[in-house]
Design an enzyme around this catalytic site. Structure first.
Site, PDB file in Angstrom:
ATOM      1  N   LYS A  53      98.048  55.508  11.371  1.00 11.24           N
ATOM      2  CA  LYS A  53      98.193  56.560  10.299  1.00 11.24           C
ATOM      3  C   LYS A  53      97.170  56.417   9.235  1.00 11.24           C
ATOM      4  CE  LYS A  53     102.851  57.925  11.297  1.00 11.24           C
ATOM      5  NZ  LYS A  53     104.252  57.578  11.359  1.00 11.24           N
ATOM      6  N   GLN A  97     107.746  55.773   6.311  1.00 13.47           N
ATOM      7  CA  GLN A  97     107.953  55.277   7.899  1.00 13.47           C
ATOM      8  C   GLN A  97     109.412  54.953   8.195  1.00 13.47           C
ATOM      9  OE1 GLN A  97     105.406  55.517  10.098  1.00 13.47           O
ATOM     10  NE2 GLN A  97     107.248  55.154  11.402  1.00 13.47           N
ATOM     11  N   ASP A 120     106.016  65.107   6.874  1.00 12.60           N
ATOM     12  CA  ASP A 120     106.647  65.021   8.085  1.00 12.60           C
ATOM     13  C   ASP A 120     107.628  66.222   8.632  1.00 12.60           C
ATOM     14  OD1 ASP A 120     106.222  62.688   9.684  1.00 12.60           O
ATOM     15  OD2 ASP A 120     107.403  61.480   8.381  1.00 12.60           O
TER      16      ASP A 120
END
Ligand code: NDP
Length: 281
Positions: A53, A97, A120
């Site tokens: 990422k 995460q 997200d």
């Protein structure tokens, strides 16, 4: 004749365009675009995802702020960090995460990410807005699937779409996006009776199960579009999807491979969502 949808190529085209759009945004606004990535603990797979990422951020011109916290970090410490990132004007997107270590209550921590920075697309507000078909940040994997279908100009209106899998991060938002695109959607899961029968009705079949080569040729209608979200290891340790690609492809009009299908789209959509949250600010 089937066509393989090249996710790697579509993702790379999207990133090229994004790079230009981000450069233009920075020039016009005089501001950077920032993504904060929070990793708690030393899960090796999570470390790889976070590295990828951060690399993607560098590629498109997004400034990344990485927070590597030890596994024993307390709930309060994680929440304090998220609360400060929520207020930070340099941070447009916040990504935690997952999975978080077991002693952390993920739901309560993630609630501290404001809807506008929830790149997200996991927050209740963003999911609710997706259901209402109003502007939201959409979960990256299903959003990537929609971009692939759009890229291939695959018509969804009035089509039967079957999504196998009902997770909050893939199956459910995928189903919602397909409904919003005017498909007639069936969602299947582990308790579904006659899964094969359901799958055979699909003009568009999305597999998000997490079981190697689970969707076999006898479950797929001739001419179907098959999207394989799965990421599994086969008996030889090789990366494979939820679809038995070699045998299923002959029946399809379009099919995504694993690797090189949905996977590359996911991080690209994270970059896109971060850009969107900056533009919408
Ligand atoms: P989850 O484990 O959260 O969900 C799996 C879903 O599949 C569940 O809804 C489950 O049903 C259903 N399922 C399991 N077994 C069966 C069965 N025998 N018949 C029908 N349905 C079944 O997984 P995720 O949604 O997080 O991920 C799915 C796959 O996608 C995984 O391989 C994951 O690695 C991959 N993935 C790939 C990404 C990418 O970027 N390409 C991103 C995210 C995920 P039930 O709800 O009843 O338990």
């Amino acid at each position: 004749m089937y066509k393989i949808i090249d996710g790697k190529l579509i993702a790379s085209e999207m990133r090229d365009k994004l790079k230009k759009d981000i450069a233009e945004y920075k020039l016009n606004s005089g501001k950077d675009i920032g993504l904060a990535v929070v990793l708690v603990g030393e899960n090796p797979a999570s470390q790889v995802y976070v590295r990828n990422k951060i690399k993607a951020c560098e590629e498109v011109g997004i400034k990344s702020y990485a927070y590597y916290l030890p596994a024993e970090t307390s709930q309060k410490e994680v929440e304090d960090l998220l609360a400060s990132l929520a207020e930070d004007g340099n941070v447009n997107g916040i990504l935690v995460q997952l999975p978080l270590p077991k002693h952390i209550n993920s739901e309560s921590a993630l609630r501290l990410i404001p809807e506008s920075k929830d790149v997200d697309g996991f927050s209740a507000n963003n999911i609710g807005k997706l259901c209402l078909n109003s502007q939201s940040l959409v979960a990256c994997t299903p959003y990537g699937v929609m971009k692939m279908l759009e890229h291939e100009r695959i018509e969804l209106c009035g089509k039967n779409a079957v999504v196998v899998g009902r997770s909050n991060i893939v199956g459910k938002p995928m189903a919602m996006l397909l409904i919003n695109a005017d498909a007639t959607v069936t969602v299947c899961h582990s308790k579904t009776k006659n899964l094969k029968e359901q799958c055979l009705k699909a003009d568009v079949l999305v597999a998000a199960i997490g079981k190697a080569k689970f969707i076999t040729a006898d479950m797929v209608k001739d001419g179907a579009v098959v999207i394989d979200v799965g990421m599994n290891r086969d008996e030889n340790g090789k990366l494979c999807g939820d679809v038995d690609f070699e045998n299923v492809k002959q029946k399809c009009s379009y099919i995504t491979p694993v690797p090189g299908g949905v996977g590359p789209m996911t991080i690209t959509m994270l970059m896109y969502n971060t850009y969107l949250s900056a533009v919408r600010r």
